[in-house]
Design a protein around this motif. Sequence first.
Motif: not given
Length: 210
Positions: A76-77, A80, A142
């Motif tokens: 997820r990081r 992003r 995601e």
Amino acid sequence: MPDELLYADATSMTAGQLARRQRIVEAVLDLLETTDLEKVGMREVAERSHVALGTTYRYFASKEHLLAAAWAEWHRRLTRQVLAETESEDRSRAGAEDRVVAYIQRQLRSFQRTPNFAKVVVFVSTCPDTATSEAIDELDVENEKVMRVLMGDIPEEYARPARVAIGSTLLGALTSWTTGRTTLIQARRGVEEVVRFVMRAIPAADPDAS
């Protein structure tokens, strides 16, 4: 008893519970930076996060579930960052191939820096339990989100099978690399070849289409 009854659902947690859960995930991420995957256990994570072992099991049903949640957070990081960096770029279909290649290669460079995360991906991808599968499903959402952005306006009828092919190729490459059947250089080269082949196989947009 079904494993979905053995751990707390993150959607129903209080702010304090979410913070404790995140502390546990952060402990796993920290441990994987320096500790072999095989040596990362629930007790080590509990000690690192300063959360009681019994409480840790209230948040995560198993080591596999916990590793899947850590992988989802790690991924997820990354997504992003990619979305933030491409926000002001041209996202037309013309540059989709290079954008997708850059994204996949970025993942592989990250795995090169922390090989344990590549091992986590391979390990949890074969775990059948419900809790782990749910965490992987969240990660897939995601990944689909960022891939949709990178692919631009490619129709979903072509984009969906392309995402499946690329994801399967990446997992296969990670499996071969982490088990010593290939080098990382070979894995990166092979993945890029497949990504470019798949993207170029997508029919060109019809300029006369409304």
